[in-house]
Motif scaffolding. Structure first.
Motif, PDB file in Angstrom:
ATOM      1  N   PRO A 138       0.898 -23.703  32.404  1.00 26.48           N
ATOM      2  CA  PRO A 138       1.630 -24.438  31.801  1.00 26.48           C
ATOM      3  C   PRO A 138       3.054 -23.665  31.853  1.00 26.48           C
ATOM      4  CG  PRO A 138       0.707 -22.953  30.680  1.00 26.48           C
ATOM      5  CD  PRO A 138       0.067 -22.617  31.839  1.00 26.48           C
ATOM      6  N   PRO A 139       4.390 -24.544  31.363  1.00 23.98           N
ATOM      7  CA  PRO A 139       5.602 -24.874  31.493  1.00 23.98           C
ATOM      8  C   PRO A 139       5.825 -23.271  30.605  1.00 23.98           C
ATOM      9  CG  PRO A 139       5.535 -26.930  30.349  1.00 23.98           C
ATOM     10  CD  PRO A 139       3.854 -26.057  30.465  1.00 23.98           C
ATOM     11  N   ALA A 140       6.490 -22.470  31.660  1.00 25.61           N
ATOM     12  CA  ALA A 140       7.293 -20.970  31.236  1.00 25.61           C
ATOM     13  C   ALA A 140       7.479 -21.255  29.338  1.00 25.61           C
ATOM     14  CB  ALA A 140       8.867 -20.881  32.094  1.00 25.61           C
ATOM     15  N   ALA A 141       7.598 -19.930  28.734  1.00 24.17           N
ATOM     16  CA  ALA A 141       7.522 -20.543  27.190  1.00 24.17           C
ATOM     17  C   ALA A 141       9.376 -19.864  27.190  1.00 24.17           C
ATOM     18  CB  ALA A 141       7.042 -19.661  26.120  1.00 24.17           C
ATOM     19  N   ALA A 142       9.529 -20.020  26.139  1.00 21.66           N
ATOM     20  CA  ALA A 142      11.267 -19.204  25.663  1.00 21.66           C
ATOM     21  C   ALA A 142      10.504 -17.882  25.609  1.00 21.66           C
ATOM     22  CB  ALA A 142      11.358 -19.783  24.200  1.00 21.66           C
ATOM     23  N   PRO A 143      12.007 -17.124  25.690  1.00 24.02           N
ATOM     24  CA  PRO A 143      11.348 -15.786  25.562  1.00 24.02           C
ATOM     25  C   PRO A 143      11.472 -14.866  24.124  1.00 24.02           C
ATOM     26  CG  PRO A 143      13.809 -16.138  26.840  1.00 24.02           C
ATOM     27  CD  PRO A 143      13.129 -17.514  26.093  1.00 24.02           C
ATOM     28  N   PRO A 144      10.424 -14.457  24.242  1.00 18.29           N
ATOM     29  CA  PRO A 144       9.649 -13.832  22.912  1.00 18.29           C
ATOM     30  C   PRO A 144      10.630 -13.387  22.148  1.00 18.29           C
ATOM     31  CG  PRO A 144       8.674 -12.063  24.592  1.00 18.29           C
ATOM     32  CD  PRO A 144       9.465 -13.241  25.612  1.00 18.29           C
ATOM     33  N   ARG A 145      10.515 -13.238  20.665  1.00 16.24           N
ATOM     34  CA  ARG A 145      11.166 -12.427  19.757  1.00 16.24           C
ATOM     35  C   ARG A 145      10.503 -11.077  20.507  1.00 16.24           C
ATOM     36  NH1 ARG A 145       7.338 -13.297  17.317  1.00 16.24           N
ATOM     37  NH2 ARG A 145       6.839 -13.225  14.824  1.00 16.24           N
ATOM     38  N   PRO A 146      12.159  -9.972  19.826  1.00 16.19           N
ATOM     39  CA  PRO A 146      11.687  -8.861  20.022  1.00 16.19           C
ATOM     40  C   PRO A 146      11.105  -8.169  18.876  1.00 16.19           C
ATOM     41  CG  PRO A 146      13.860  -8.428  19.375  1.00 16.19           C
ATOM     42  CD  PRO A 146      13.772 -10.371  19.557  1.00 16.19           C
ATOM     43  N   ALA A 147      10.265  -6.956  18.419  1.00 13.33           N
ATOM     44  CA  ALA A 147       8.645  -6.913  17.822  1.00 13.33           C
ATOM     45  C   ALA A 147       9.793  -6.086  16.799  1.00 13.33           C
ATOM     46  CB  ALA A 147       7.663  -5.823  18.336  1.00 13.33           C
ATOM     47  N   GLU A 148       9.637  -7.059  15.661  1.00  9.97           N
ATOM     48  CA  GLU A 148      10.211  -6.278  14.505  1.00  9.97           C
ATOM     49  C   GLU A 148       9.248  -4.786  13.705  1.00  9.97           C
ATOM     50  OE1 GLU A 148      10.711  -9.722  11.538  1.00  9.97           O
ATOM     51  OE2 GLU A 148      10.633 -11.201  13.142  1.00  9.97           O
ATOM     52  N   GLY A 149       9.784  -3.758  13.534  1.00 13.59           N
ATOM     53  CA  GLY A 149       8.949  -2.610  13.239  1.00 13.59           C
ATOM     54  C   GLY A 149       7.940  -2.611  13.668  1.00 13.59           C
ATOM     55  N   GLY A 150       7.496  -1.198  14.121  1.00 11.68           N
ATOM     56  CA  GLY A 150       6.001  -1.360  14.874  1.00 11.68           C
ATOM     57  C   GLY A 150       6.285   0.421  15.822  1.00 11.68           C
ATOM     58  N   GLU A 151       6.048   0.655  16.503  1.00 13.61           N
ATOM     59  CA  GLU A 151       5.981   0.979  17.670  1.00 13.61           C
ATOM     60  C   GLU A 151       4.787  -0.004  18.862  1.00 13.61           C
ATOM     61  OE1 GLU A 151       6.487   5.364  18.594  1.00 13.61           O
ATOM     62  OE2 GLU A 151       7.278   5.929  17.223  1.00 13.61           O
ATOM     63  N   TYR A 152       4.918   0.240  20.073  1.00 12.54           N
ATOM     64  CA  TYR A 152       4.296  -0.418  20.867  1.00 12.54           C
ATOM     65  C   TYR A 152       2.500  -0.049  20.662  1.00 12.54           C
ATOM     66  CZ  TYR A 152       1.649  -2.244  25.192  1.00 12.54           C
ATOM     67  OH  TYR A 152       1.012  -2.425  25.763  1.00 12.54           O
ATOM     68  N   ALA A 153       1.590  -0.046  20.728  1.00 13.93           N
ATOM     69  CA  ALA A 153       0.124   0.310  21.248  1.00 13.93           C
ATOM     70  C   ALA A 153      -0.342  -0.912  22.141  1.00 13.93           C
ATOM     71  CB  ALA A 153      -0.453   0.560  19.770  1.00 13.93           C
ATOM     72  N   PRO A 154      -0.899  -0.385  23.253  1.00  8.34           N
ATOM     73  CA  PRO A 154      -1.754  -1.461  23.792  1.00  8.34           C
ATOM     74  C   PRO A 154      -2.746  -2.294  23.182  1.00  8.34           C
ATOM     75  CG  PRO A 154      -2.174   0.851  24.937  1.00  8.34           C
ATOM     76  CD  PRO A 154      -1.492   0.995  23.356  1.00  8.34           C
ATOM     77  N   PRO A 155      -2.617  -3.536  23.431  1.00  8.33           N
ATOM     78  CA  PRO A 155      -3.313  -4.619  23.438  1.00  8.33           C
ATOM     79  C   PRO A 155      -5.176  -4.668  22.477  1.00  8.33           C
ATOM     80  CG  PRO A 155      -2.307  -5.416  24.882  1.00  8.33           C
ATOM     81  CD  PRO A 155      -2.147  -3.595  24.760  1.00  8.33           C
ATOM     82  N   ASP A 156      -5.170  -4.277  21.694  1.00  7.74           N
ATOM     83  CA  ASP A 156      -6.562  -3.884  20.923  1.00  7.74           C
ATOM     84  C   ASP A 156      -7.081  -5.009  20.545  1.00  7.74           C
ATOM     85  OD1 ASP A 156      -8.492  -2.080  20.953  1.00  7.74           O
ATOM     86  OD2 ASP A 156      -8.164  -1.484  19.321  1.00  7.74           O
ATOM     87  N   LEU A 157      -8.494  -4.857  20.288  1.00 12.31           N
ATOM     88  CA  LEU A 157      -9.673  -5.896  19.942  1.00 12.31           C
ATOM     89  C   LEU A 157     -10.853  -5.445  19.086  1.00 12.31           C
ATOM     90  CD1 LEU A 157     -10.178  -9.270  19.688  1.00 12.31           C
ATOM     91  CD2 LEU A 157     -11.963  -9.246  21.513  1.00 12.31           C
ATOM     92  N   GLN A 158     -10.397  -5.418  17.924  1.00  8.69           N
ATOM     93  CA  GLN A 158     -11.442  -5.396  16.556  1.00  8.69           C
ATOM     94  C   GLN A 158     -12.603  -6.109  16.607  1.00  8.69           C
ATOM     95  OE1 GLN A 158     -11.118  -1.915  15.876  1.00  8.69           O
ATOM     96  NE2 GLN A 158      -9.258  -1.732  16.980  1.00  8.69           N
ATOM     97  N   ALA A 159     -13.625  -5.382  17.100  1.00 12.18           N
ATOM     98  CA  ALA A 159     -15.026  -5.777  16.486  1.00 12.18           C
ATOM     99  C   ALA A 159     -15.533  -5.932  15.669  1.00 12.18           C
ATOM    100  CB  ALA A 159     -16.256  -5.873  18.358  1.00 12.18           C
ATOM    101  N   TYR A 160     -16.770  -7.414  15.019  1.00 13.12           N
ATOM    102  CA  TYR A 160     -17.166  -6.265  13.519  1.00 13.12           C
ATOM    103  C   TYR A 160     -17.988  -7.997  13.638  1.00 13.12           C
ATOM    104  CZ  TYR A 160     -12.983  -5.154  11.953  1.00 13.12           C
ATOM    105  OH  TYR A 160     -11.937  -4.548  11.473  1.00 13.12           O
ATOM    106  N   ARG A 161     -18.904  -6.734  14.544  1.00 14.27           N
ATOM    107  CA  ARG A 161     -20.414  -7.507  14.664  1.00 14.27           C
ATOM    108  C   ARG A 161     -21.318  -7.564  14.092  1.00 14.27           C
ATOM    109  NH1 ARG A 161     -19.463  -7.349  20.143  1.00 14.27           N
ATOM    110  NH2 ARG A 161     -18.535  -5.831  20.735  1.00 14.27           N
TER     111      ARG A 161
END
Length: 149
Positions: free
Chosen positions: A97-120
């Motif tokens: 897809p075409p390039a997206a607009a730059p993302p807005r800065p994160a509001e609050g919180g510190e960076y943590a690696p992307p994570d996906l919580q699974a509920y089985r």
């Protein structure tokens, strides 16, 4: 190992997802597994699902969360591998897809690696009350099973 040009799309035939504020909720209809991602995980899910190359996803994550691109790249590749293992995404076809607009800065919180919580533990509930009742034969029912037990 995935490359920076790798692109993916959400497996729409078996996966339903909805974004709520800073969270993404995902249901894999074939396995009856419910997932939740927030923060950088919600960001990465959205951008990966749009079919953006992983290098672009990493750059956007680095911009949004103020981290080094190398760290973002490693985190995004690991996250995409996890999404593939869970059967939530598949390699994308066609052009990026075409390039997206730059993302807005994160509001609050510190960076943590992307994570996906699974509920089985949702299989029984989804079997009793399918999220998409208009489906003739949901993926979690075996062929020939009319659902009447």
């Amino acid at each position: 190992m995935l490359g920076p040009d790798a692109r993916f799309s959400v497996r729409g035939d078996e996966v339903a997802a909805k974004a709520f504020d800073d969270e993404v909720v995902v249901v894999h209809l074939g396995t009856c597994t419910y997932y939740s991602a927030s923060g950088s995980g919600a960001d990465a899910w959205t951008w990966i699902g749009e079919g953006r190359p992983l290098a672009d996803v990493a750059a956007a994550l680095a911009d949004r969360w103020g981290i080094e691109v190398g760290r973002a790249r490693a985190d995004v590749e690991a996250y995409a591998e996890h999404l593939l293992e869970e059967g939530l995404i598949a390699p994308a076809n066609g052009e990026a897809p075409p390039a997206a607009a730059p993302p807005r800065p994160a509001e609050g919180g510190e960076y943590a690696p992307p994570d996906l919580q699974a509920y089985r533990d949702m299989a029984d509930l989804l079997a009793l009350d399918p999220p998409l009742p208009e489906l003739d034969r949901p993926a979690w029912r075996a062929a020939g099973d009319d659902g009447r037990g």
